[in-house]
Design a protein around this motif. Structure first.
Motif, PDB file in Angstrom:
ATOM      1  N   ILE A 183       0.840  -1.186  -0.045  1.00 46.91           N
ATOM      2  CA  ILE A 183       0.071   0.166  -0.194  1.00 46.91           C
ATOM      3  C   ILE A 183       0.802   1.056  -0.040  1.00 46.91           C
ATOM      4  N   PRO A 184       0.594   2.086  -0.878  1.00 48.83           N
ATOM      5  CA  PRO A 184       1.393   3.523  -0.816  1.00 48.83           C
ATOM      6  C   PRO A 184       0.887   4.389  -0.170  1.00 48.83           C
ATOM      7  N   VAL A 185       1.557   5.106   0.709  1.00 50.65           N
ATOM      8  CA  VAL A 185       1.098   6.285   1.614  1.00 50.65           C
ATOM      9  C   VAL A 185       1.737   7.480   1.086  1.00 50.65           C
ATOM     10  N   PRO A 186       1.068   8.520   0.857  1.00 53.80           N
ATOM     11  CA  PRO A 186       1.561   9.795   0.445  1.00 53.80           C
ATOM     12  C   PRO A 186       2.282  10.579   1.507  1.00 53.80           C
ATOM     13  N   ARG A 187       3.462  11.084   1.024  1.00 56.98           N
ATOM     14  CA  ARG A 187       4.201  11.758   2.031  1.00 56.98           C
ATOM     15  C   ARG A 187       4.638  13.376   1.661  1.00 56.98           C
ATOM     16  N   GLU A 188       3.660  14.100   1.880  1.00 53.27           N
ATOM     17  CA  GLU A 188       3.616  15.445   1.554  1.00 53.27           C
ATOM     18  C   GLU A 188       4.793  16.256   2.184  1.00 53.27           C
ATOM     19  N   ASN A 189       5.138  15.951   3.631  1.00 54.17           N
ATOM     20  CA  ASN A 189       6.010  16.537   4.063  1.00 54.17           C
ATOM     21  C   ASN A 189       7.567  16.172   3.886  1.00 54.17           C
ATOM     22  N   ALA A 190       7.624  15.291   2.997  1.00 56.13           N
ATOM     23  CA  ALA A 190       8.905  14.644   3.024  1.00 56.13           C
ATOM     24  C   ALA A 190       9.642  15.579   2.050  1.00 56.13           C
ATOM     25  N   GLN A 191      11.096  15.398   2.190  1.00 52.19           N
ATOM     26  CA  GLN A 191      11.925  16.222   1.346  1.00 52.19           C
ATOM     27  C   GLN A 191      12.379  15.528   0.101  1.00 52.19           C
ATOM     28  N   VAL A 192      12.397  16.272  -1.333  1.00 47.30           N
ATOM     29  CA  VAL A 192      12.563  15.738  -2.412  1.00 47.30           C
ATOM     30  C   VAL A 192      13.649  16.698  -2.985  1.00 47.30           C
ATOM     31  N   GLU A 193      13.983  16.081  -4.177  1.00 51.43           N
ATOM     32  CA  GLU A 193      15.179  16.806  -4.845  1.00 51.43           C
ATOM     33  C   GLU A 193      14.631  18.142  -5.304  1.00 51.43           C
ATOM     34  N   GLU A 194      15.582  19.129  -4.924  1.00 51.89           N
ATOM     35  CA  GLU A 194      15.154  20.519  -5.552  1.00 51.89           C
ATOM     36  C   GLU A 194      14.691  20.632  -6.937  1.00 51.89           C
ATOM     37  N   GLY A 195      13.523  21.479  -6.947  1.00 47.37           N
ATOM     38  CA  GLY A 195      13.063  21.583  -8.059  1.00 47.37           C
ATOM     39  C   GLY A 195      11.723  20.748  -8.677  1.00 47.37           C
ATOM     40  N   SER A 196      11.829  19.419  -7.803  1.00 46.93           N
ATOM     41  CA  SER A 196      10.970  18.376  -8.279  1.00 46.93           C
ATOM     42  C   SER A 196       9.521  18.640  -7.720  1.00 46.93           C
ATOM     43  N   LYS A 341       2.716  -3.330 -11.822  1.00 47.91           N
ATOM     44  CA  LYS A 341       3.235  -2.109 -11.783  1.00 47.91           C
ATOM     45  C   LYS A 341       2.718  -1.361 -10.767  1.00 47.91           C
ATOM     46  N   TRP A 342       3.760  -1.118  -9.962  1.00 40.95           N
ATOM     47  CA  TRP A 342       3.329  -0.164  -8.862  1.00 40.95           C
ATOM     48  C   TRP A 342       2.839   1.051  -9.174  1.00 40.95           C
ATOM     49  N   GLU A 343       2.975   1.835 -10.242  1.00 40.90           N
ATOM     50  CA  GLU A 343       2.594   3.017 -10.673  1.00 40.90           C
ATOM     51  C   GLU A 343       1.026   3.085 -10.474  1.00 40.90           C
ATOM     52  N   GLU A 344       0.366   1.822 -10.994  1.00 38.60           N
ATOM     53  CA  GLU A 344      -0.999   1.791 -10.882  1.00 38.60           C
ATOM     54  C   GLU A 344      -1.688   1.877  -9.472  1.00 38.60           C
ATOM     55  N   LEU A 345      -0.755   1.606  -8.443  1.00 39.86           N
ATOM     56  CA  LEU A 345      -1.105   1.857  -7.304  1.00 39.86           C
ATOM     57  C   LEU A 345      -1.589   3.304  -6.580  1.00 39.86           C
ATOM     58  N   LEU A 346      -0.662   4.238  -7.514  1.00 43.30           N
ATOM     59  CA  LEU A 346      -0.751   5.743  -6.980  1.00 43.30           C
ATOM     60  C   LEU A 346      -2.191   6.147  -7.445  1.00 43.30           C
ATOM     61  N   LYS A 347      -3.117   5.409  -8.118  1.00 36.43           N
ATOM     62  CA  LYS A 347      -4.352   5.988  -8.301  1.00 36.43           C
ATOM     63  C   LYS A 347      -5.273   5.881  -7.116  1.00 36.43           C
ATOM     64  N   HIS A 348      -4.770   5.091  -6.056  1.00 41.07           N
ATOM     65  CA  HIS A 348      -5.540   4.686  -5.001  1.00 41.07           C
ATOM     66  C   HIS A 348      -5.126   5.050  -3.821  1.00 41.07           C
ATOM     67  N   THR A 349      -4.402   6.352  -3.543  1.00 41.84           N
ATOM     68  CA  THR A 349      -3.741   6.751  -2.429  1.00 41.84           C
ATOM     69  C   THR A 349      -4.325   7.725  -1.668  1.00 41.84           C
ATOM     70  N   SER A 350      -5.333   8.052  -2.078  1.00 38.60           N
ATOM     71  CA  SER A 350      -5.873   9.354  -1.196  1.00 38.60           C
ATOM     72  C   SER A 350      -7.295   8.806  -0.715  1.00 38.60           C
ATOM     73  N   PHE A 351      -7.887   9.540   0.399  1.00 39.16           N
ATOM     74  CA  PHE A 351      -9.196   9.183   0.915  1.00 39.16           C
ATOM     75  C   PHE A 351     -10.383   8.870  -0.091  1.00 39.16           C
ATOM     76  N   SER A 352     -10.144  10.111  -1.106  1.00 38.43           N
ATOM     77  CA  SER A 352     -11.153  10.059  -2.079  1.00 38.43           C
ATOM     78  C   SER A 352     -11.114   9.140  -3.302  1.00 38.43           C
ATOM     79  N   ALA A 353     -10.041   8.384  -3.203  1.00 40.08           N
ATOM     80  CA  ALA A 353      -9.811   7.594  -4.448  1.00 40.08           C
ATOM     81  C   ALA A 353     -11.075   6.520  -4.434  1.00 40.08           C
TER      82      ALA A 353
END
Length: 353
Positions: A183-196, A341-353
Motif C-alpha cells: 500500500i502506498p502512503v503519500p508523504r507531503e512533508n517529505a524532502q524531495v530533490e530541489e525543483g521536483s 506495476k506499482w505506478e497503478e497503485l498511485l491512483k488509490h492513495t487518497s481518501f477520495s480515491a
C-alpha cells in the motif's frame, strides 16, 4: 510517463528517496533479497528435514514462514505492552448501565491455544454484553466509546470499527488466497530533490494472518453452555501487519510492524458482528520518523496514515461492483508479479480515491 519518487524508511545520512521500477524493486513481490540465494543454499537441508517429517518441501516452507510471522507478532505484542505501560488502564469514570466494565485480568480470559491475539474478553466485558440483550448497533457504540477513551481520552494509537459478518467473510475469502499486498502512503512533508514537483510515497507491506475460529461466548454463570463443547461456527480471527516495505526488505522477519489490525469474530454468530481493533506501535525513538504522529512522536505512525492503511484493506479485499481494477492489481501481485506495476497503485492513495 513521469517517474515517481518513493520514500524509503531506511535510516541513512543520504537522501531517503529513490525511483523504483516495476522490474527491479518489486520483482518477486519486492520481498526477496538479491544478495543471497537462500533457496539454493538451504535446499538440501530443507529436503532432508521435510523427508524426516513426512512432508513436502512446500509444506515445510509454509510452516516455517508462518512460525516466523507468529514470532514477529508475539514480539510486537510484548514490546507494545512494555512501551505503553499503563496506557490500557481504564480511566476513572462513572459507570453507566450499558457500558462494559473495564478490562480486568481473569483466569477465564487466558488463551488455551498458541494464538498471539489478545482475547476479546480481556478488552470487552462479554458477560455484560450477553446478560443484557444488546443490538449490533449498541455494541458498535460501546466498542467505539471504549477506544476513544484510550490514551488519556484522545484515542490516539488505536483504531476501531465494526463490520457486518457478511462483509468480513467476503474479505476473508479473498485474503486466504491473496494474503500479502503493498500500500502506498503519500508523504507531503517529505524532502524531495530541489525543483521536483513529483509527490513522494512510502510503501507498506501488509500481511494477513489467520488464528482459527473463537468459541461462541457464554456468560460465566451459564454452566450448561460451558459444559457443551462444540465446534465453533464463527469465522476465523485474523490479523494484518503493516510494515514499511523498505524496512521489511532490510530486516525481513525481524522488521517491526507499525500497525497491527485485529478482526475479532467472537460475536459473529450471536450478533452478526465483527469487531476491528487497530494498534499503532509506540515509538521508542526520541526523534519521530516522517510518518510518525504529531503528538510528540509517541507512535511510529500518524493517526491519519493508520486510518488510510485500514481503509485500503476494504478497498482491495472487498470486491464489489466498481472494484475490478483494484482486484486485478491484487491478483497480478500474486499470480504474475513480473507484470505488476506499482505506478497503478498511485491512483488509490487518497481518501477520495
Amino acid at each position: 510517463m513521469l517517474s515517481r519518487r518513493v520514500f524509503s524508511i531506511a535510516s541513512s545520512s543520504k537522501p531517503a528517496f529513490r525511483t523504483f521500477s516495476s522490474t527491479h524493486a518489486f520483482r518477486n513481490a519486492g520481498l526477496a533479497s538479491p544478495k543471497v540465494d537462500y533457496e539454493e543454499k538451504y535446499a538440501e537441508k530443507l529436503r532432508r528435514r521435510a523427508q524426516e517429517q513426512g512432508k513436502t518441501v512446500e509444506q515445510l516452507r509454509a510452516e516455517l514462514k508462518e512460525q516466523e510471522r507468529q514470532k514477529r507478532l508475539q514480539k510486537l505484542k510484548e514490546e507494545s505492552s512494555k512501551s505503553t505501560g499503563t496506557s490500557e488502564a481504564p480511566r476513572e469514570t462513572k459507570p453507566t448501565p450499558d457500558a462494559p466494565s473495564p478490562a480486568r485480568p481473569a483466569p477465564s480470559s487466558a488463551r488455551k491455544d498458541s494464538s498471539p491475539v489478545k482475547p476479546l474478553s480481556s478488552i470487552f466485558n462479554l458477560d455484560k454484553i450477553l446478560q443484557t440483550p444488546h443490538t449490533p448497533e449498541q455494541i458498535s457504540v460501546l466498542w467505539r466509546a471504549y477506544h476513544e477513551s484510550r490514551s488519556g481520552g484522545t484515542g490516539r494509537g488505536f483504531l476501531c470499527a465494526s463490520l457486518p459478518v457478511e462483509t468480513y467473510q467476503k474479505m476473508l475469502d479473498v485474503a486466504t488466497k491473496y494474503p500479502r499486498f503493498i500500500i502506498p502512503v503519500p508523504r507531503e512533508n517529505a524532502q524531495v530533490e530541489e525543483g521536483s514537483k513529483e509527490p513522494a510515497y512510502e510503501f507498506y507491506l501488509m500481511e494477513w494472518g489467520f488464528h482459527g475460529s473463537p468459541p461462541e461466548p457464554t456468560t460465566s454463570g451459564d454452566i450448561f453452555a460451558q459444559a457443551q463443547a462444540k465446534p465453533s461456527s464463527n469465522p476465523q480471527t485474523s490479523t494484518i501487519l503493516f510494515t514499511p516495505l523498505q524496512e521489511y526488505k532490510l530486516r525481513t522477519s525481524f522488521a517491526t510492524p507499525y500497525l497491527v489490525v485485529t478482526h475479532y469474530t467472537d460475536l459473529a454468530k450471536t450478533h452478526g458482528l465483527v469487531l476491528l481493533r487497530g494498534e499503532v506501535t509506540p515509538s521508542a525513538a526520541s526523534t519521530p520518523s516522517v510518518g510518525a504522529s504529531d503528538d510528540g512522536g509517541r507512535f511510529m505512525l500518524s493517526q491519519q496514515d493508520a486510518q488510510l492503511l485500514a481503509i485500503h484493506v476494504q478497498r482491495f479485499y472487498l470486491w464489489n461492483e466498481g472494484s475490478e481494477e483494484r482486484a486485478t492489481l491484487l491478483k497480478t501481485f500474486h499470480e504474475t508479479p513480473a507484470e505488476f506495476k506499482w505506478e497503478e497503485l498511485l491512483k488509490h492513495t487518497s481518501f477520495s480515491a
